[in-house]
Design a protein around this motif. Structure first.
Motif, short mmCIF file in Angstrom:
data_model
loop_
_atom_site.label_atom_id
_atom_site.label_comp_id
_atom_site.label_asym_id
_atom_site.label_seq_id
_atom_site.Cartn_x
_atom_site.Cartn_y
_atom_site.Cartn_z
N LYS A 233 -11.54 -6.07 5.26
CA LYS A 233 -11.19 -6.04 3.83
C LYS A 233 -9.68 -5.93 3.65
N GLN A 234 -9.01 -5.14 4.51
CA GLN A 234 -7.56 -5.03 4.44
C GLN A 234 -6.89 -6.37 4.73
N ALA A 237 -7.40 -8.67 1.78
CA ALA A 237 -6.59 -8.23 0.64
C ALA A 237 -5.13 -8.62 0.83
N LYS A 238 -4.64 -8.51 2.07
CA LYS A 238 -3.25 -8.89 2.36
C LYS A 238 -3.02 -10.37 2.09
N ASP A 240 -4.41 -11.86 -0.34
CA ASP A 240 -4.75 -12.03 -1.76
C ASP A 240 -6.13 -12.65 -1.93
N ASN A 242 -10.55 -11.75 -1.71
CA ASN A 242 -11.54 -10.69 -1.76
C ASN A 242 -12.61 -10.94 -0.70
#
Length: 519
Positions: A233-234, A237-238, A240, A242
């Motif tokens: 998830k990280q 997210a990095k 941009d 989901n």
């Protein structure tokens, strides 16, 4: 008593619970150190098994020997590695694992482009190709564990809740290698993986073993890794993106791979040891002059001894997984030898115990590729991988449905003993593809898996499976062992005196491979 009702309802053999306990107690003792391949525990295990088969009176089963050499490379990755992605750094063990099967001093991901390829599946028969339209040569792919059928619970997609081989981590690495990827990271989630992160960590750190091909395994994907769910998830997210949104999209037909526009860096340093491990093979000759053979099996290895984060030694004794199964094979060997002394069985029976199952069915793969008899002459492969050491039950677990005619043998033997076949309660775990019988299935040999790793002990998977707590317990009742050995014995005896060849039922690579041999 073990009653081989396939021969005669009155034909009984005694179950020696004292000897069974002794076998498990010794094999799962701290002295054996967790029975890791290439360890002092292997030598102790091999001596114990060979001496046991000699005492029972079985013949050597592999070219005049009880042992089949399995050439292995032991690869130990440096535990100090880190995974770096666009300024984020992740720690080995807690957040990711990485290893390789290439026989090289080091493997490096250097500014390797990251691509999310959904489930990483290319399955023409399901009209599914996660790699369509994208070139991942030299890149690192992130893939989801299991397959879209489990994700959607749609029975019309793959096999619904039941995992296919496309859902197994072994397949993910194999397909990525075929696509030319430099590395693979599988996203761990407990439900679709069927085990917690601790199992991934214990199974993918420390020494790992691999067979060696003519090219030092350079055809394998360079980095074979896992990442924690939160790490994935990280990463998304990095970029941009989901993770949950893309995960949902990946479970639907027509998904297209997504370039994350990020680069991964990892230096994996290896310590290499080239050595031999061994499979154990003992033979009970039949009267058919070796033209038809059965195999009764349980793998002998477990995870060995490791150091925890504090540097304390922890022994993974593997009492249920799989000292219990090995002791079961010894009990059956003794019973069948006693019967054969009075009246030989028609078919030969090999009683086997292979190395390096826990590292990817390596001993079984070597046996399947280098069998003592041609695989076209192996009728069936019966495999015990963990026994019910608690009280008996009125059912037996059946793994796979509509796969081969061996399921009929299981059903009929169960009914004779007033039991019923209960469908695998965790088909999403893909146990059909996670034990030694699968390596033989790939050569066309149908098999039956006998496994009890949690249906009678709800605590086992959560707190004992592939953990240091899988120890021998003198309070085990062994009621389940007694009744399951009777059932397995009935099936083995029927097959040993039968003339039929159990067939594959569903269309598969296994069925096609068997057809090549004219079976």
């Amino acid at each position: 008593m073990l009653a081989f009702s396939a021969i005669s309802q009155q034909d009984e053999f005694s179950f020696d619970a004292v000897q069974y306990r002794q076998d498990v107690r010794v094999l799962a003792s701290d002295k054996f150190g967790g029975r890791a391949p290439l360890s002092a525990g292997e030598a102790l295990t091999l001596d114990y098994l060979v001496n046991s088969f000699k005492k029972i009176g079985l013949e050597p089963g592999y070219k005049g020997s009880y042992l089949q050499a399995v050439p292995l490379a032991e690869i130990r990755a440096d535990v100090d590695m880190t995974l770096s992605i666009e300024g984020m750094t992740f720690s080995q063990g807690d957040q990711f694992t990485a290893r390789t099967q290439r026989i090289v001093d080091q493997v490096e991901l250097k500014n390797s482009e990251l691509v999310f390829v959904g489930y990483g599946i290319n399955a023409p028969e399901y009209a599914w190709d996660d790699y369509q339209g994208i070139d991942v040569k030299g890149k690192t792919v992130i893939v989801l564990v299991n397959d879209p059928g489990f994700a959607t619970q749609d029975d019309g997609l793959f096999k619904g809740n039941a995992m296919t081989y496309y859902g197994r981590w072994t397949y993910k690495y194999e397909e990525a290698a075929r696509q030319g990827a430099a590395g693979v990271f599988i996203v761990h989630e407990t439900a679709p993986a069927a085990y917690g992160w601790g199992v991934v960590q214990n199974s993918n750190t420390g020494s790992k073993f691999t067979l060696i091909d003519d090219n030092n395994n350079m055809g394998q994907v360079g980095v074979m890794g896992w990442v924690q769910h939160d790490v994935a998830k990280q990463i998304f997210a990095k970029a941009d993106l989901n993770y949950e949104t893309l995960k949902l999209a990946a479970s639907k037909p027509g998904f297209e791979a997504v370039d994350l526009n990020m680069k991964a860096n990892l230096l994996l340093k290896n310590t290499l040891v080239m050595a031999e491990s061994f499979n154990v093979v003992a033979k009970l000759p039949g009267s058919n002059k070796g033209d038809e053979t059965l195999v009764m099996h349980a793998h002998w290895d477990h995870l060995g001894t490791k150091l925890d984060a504090q540097g304390n030694k922890q022994i993974f004794n593997g009492a249920v997984d799989n000292a219990s199964g090995v002791a079961g094979v010894l009990a059956l060997a003794k019973a069948f030898k006693a019967k054969a002394d009075k009246m030989p069985f028609r078919r030969d029976i090999l009683f086997t115990s292979f190395t390096a199952e826990e590292t990817g069915l390596i001993g079984a793969q070597h046996f399947a590729q280098n069998p003592p008899v041609a695989t076209k002459n192996i009728v069936a492969f019966l495999n015990i991988d963990g026994m019910n050491v608690n009280d008996g039950v009125d059912y037996i677990l059946g793994y796979g449905q509509g796969v081969s005619e061996l399921e009929n043998y299981l059903k009929e033997a169960s009914a004779t003993l007033k039991r019923h076949v209960k469908a695998d309660p965790r088909p999403q775990n893909g146990l059909m593809y996670r034990s030694d019988h699968f390596a033989l299935a790939q050569q066309g040999v149908p098999g039956l898996l006998f496994m009890s790793l949690g249906d009678t002990d709800p605590d086992y998977i959560a707190h004992k499976y592939h953990k240091g707590q899988d120890d021998y317990d003198n309070t085990w009742s062994l009621g389940g062992v007694r009744q399951d050995l009777q059932l397995i014995g009935d099936i083995l005896a029927r097959l040993a005196n039968d003339q039929a060849w159990p067939r594959w039922l569903e269309d598969s690579d296994f069925k096609a491979r068997r057809a090549e041999d004219g079976r």
